[in-house]
Scaffold this active site. Structure first.
Site, PDB file in Angstrom:
ATOM      1  N   PRO A  34       0.839  -1.200   0.000  1.00 24.82           N
ATOM      2  CA  PRO A  34       0.000   0.000   0.000  1.00 24.82           C
ATOM      3  C   PRO A  34       0.876   1.253   0.000  1.00 24.82           C
ATOM      4  CG  PRO A  34      -0.687  -1.559   1.705  1.00 24.82           C
ATOM      5  CD  PRO A  34       0.628  -2.048   1.184  1.00 24.82           C
ATOM      6  N   LYS A  35       0.411   2.302  -0.666  1.00 24.92           N
ATOM      7  CA  LYS A  35       1.127   3.579  -0.648  1.00 24.92           C
ATOM      8  C   LYS A  35       0.493   4.465   0.418  1.00 24.92           C
ATOM      9  CE  LYS A  35       2.820   7.403  -3.435  1.00 24.92           C
ATOM     10  NZ  LYS A  35       2.508   8.399  -2.384  1.00 24.92           N
ATOM     11  N   TRP A  36       1.234   4.680   1.490  1.00 22.13           N
ATOM     12  CA  TRP A  36       0.718   5.435   2.630  1.00 22.13           C
ATOM     13  C   TRP A  36       0.807   6.926   2.377  1.00 22.13           C
ATOM     14  CZ3 TRP A  36      -1.572   2.408   6.134  1.00 22.13           C
ATOM     15  CH2 TRP A  36      -1.261   1.047   6.084  1.00 22.13           C
ATOM     16  N   GLY A 186      -2.495   4.964  -2.926  1.00 22.87           N
ATOM     17  CA  GLY A 186      -2.288   4.142  -4.102  1.00 22.87           C
ATOM     18  C   GLY A 186      -1.557   2.875  -3.731  1.00 22.87           C
TER      19      GLY A 186
END
Length: 349
Positions: A34-36, A186
């Site tokens: 996951p893109k934090w 994203g």
């Protein structure tokens, strides 16, 4: 106290791509995370003290005492960890990331920092290991660094978390859709065989991109004094025109073209004087001018954006084209896509 056993590098970066690649499209394969959407943080622990630095090497340690305390109690050996600092808000089962609450944590007053550390405590999401026990892991492939990170954080407890990782691209595509409802940005694709390359765009990122028709309500002059630096944008909310953010990143030639394209909409007094306004001042750019040229709310532009943060665009948006076919009154919040809610707790599990 500075960490003497390792030189903390600038973080490895990601290059934007339009879609998630197949897991086997890169030699050695890809892993997906996951893109934090928070503050990038490099955590350095020398066995006695902790330092946290930002992506741009700015010190963050003093702003997050609750994280420092957690690292001191949970890290069993010297190390340097790459990850993201986030703030989560909402009741159990309905949590999501809160960028506004996170940005409020950067405060000059020590007393306010202490109170915020209890009111809006931060979490740290670890996703890479740069150094362990005084030995640099940067030459090692990511898959080995990840295994070492899993060993290091085997008994980690909130507010320290290990980011999810998968080699299943179909699951990653589900994450791209579902996790947005929890406020994530994203998905990141990481070559499993790659070394840690400070400052290099080795990773790939896919972010959410959508378009909206907005009203251009003003512009700021570029810092050079030549042309348009940014466009100020608005949308109607129950008949009231509200500011929703800005569009920037124009080439030098485009900045000059925009001045001419906007001239007919510039608000002027009876004697021809240009009407200006004062915008909001950010704590991150308090020294910058916020004066702008006001425009009649008649021009409609199509812009590309990734997500909303409350009633505003989360990041500066990208100008796509003018929409002379659209009436400004039709540019409302109703057109914006709302992600399906997703519990942040499930992302962190």
């Amino acid at each position: 106290m500075a960490n003497s056993h390792v030189l903390v590098p600038v973080p490895m970066l990601a290059k934007a791509v339009a879609a998630l690649p197949d897991a086997h499209s890169v030699a050695g394969g890809l892993g997906f995370e996951p893109k934090w959407d928070g503050f990038r943080g490099i955590v350095s622990y020398d066995g006695e003290s902790v330092e946290i630095t930002s992506r741009g090497a700015k010190p963050l340690t003093r702003y997050f005492p609750e994280l420092v305390e957690a690292f001191l109690s949970q890290l069993g050996e010297p190390c340097v960890i790459d990850g993201e600092i986030v703030v989560r808000q909402g009741s159990p089962g309905q949590e999501r990331l809160d960028w506004d609450a996170l940005s409020q944590r950067i405060h000059p007053a020590a007393s306010r920092i202490q109170s915020l550390s209890h009111e809006t405590p931060a979490d740290f999401i670890a996703f890479d290991l740069i150094d362990r026990g005084g030995a640099s892991l940067m030459p090692k492939p990511f898959i080995e660094r990840r295994r070492s990170l899993e060993e290091l954080l085997d008994n980690a407890a909130p507010p320290i978390h290990l980011s999810q990782l998968t080699q299943d691209v179909d699951l990653a595509r589900r994450w791209l859709v579902e996790f947005e409802g929890a406020g994530l940005d994203g998905v990141i694709a990481k070559p499993l065989a790659s070394s840690y390359a400070p400052g290099k765009r080795v990773m790939l990122k896919v972010k959410h991109h959508r378009t909206a028709d907005v009203i251009v309500i003003g512009y700021r002059v570029h810092a050079s004094g030549e042309g348009v630096g940014s466009l100020l944008l608005g949308l109607y909310d129950d008949g009231e025109l509200r500011s929703v953010g800005g569009a920037a990143a124009f080439t030098a030639s485009r900045r000059l073209e925009l001045v001419a394209e906007l001239d007919h909409a510039v608000m002027r007094t009876a004697d021809g004087t240009v009407v200006t306004g004062e915008g909001e001042r950010s704590r991150f750019s308090s020294g910058k001018g916020v004066s702008y040229v006001r425009l009649e709310p008649t021009l409609v532009a199509e812009v590309r954006y990734d997500q909303m943060e409350g009633p505003r665009f989360r990041h500066s948006v990208q100008f796509e084209r003018w929409r002379p076919d659209r009436n400004a009154s039709s540019c409302t919040f109703d057109q914006l896509e709302t992600p399906v809610a997703y519990d942040l707790g499930d992302v962190l599990a």
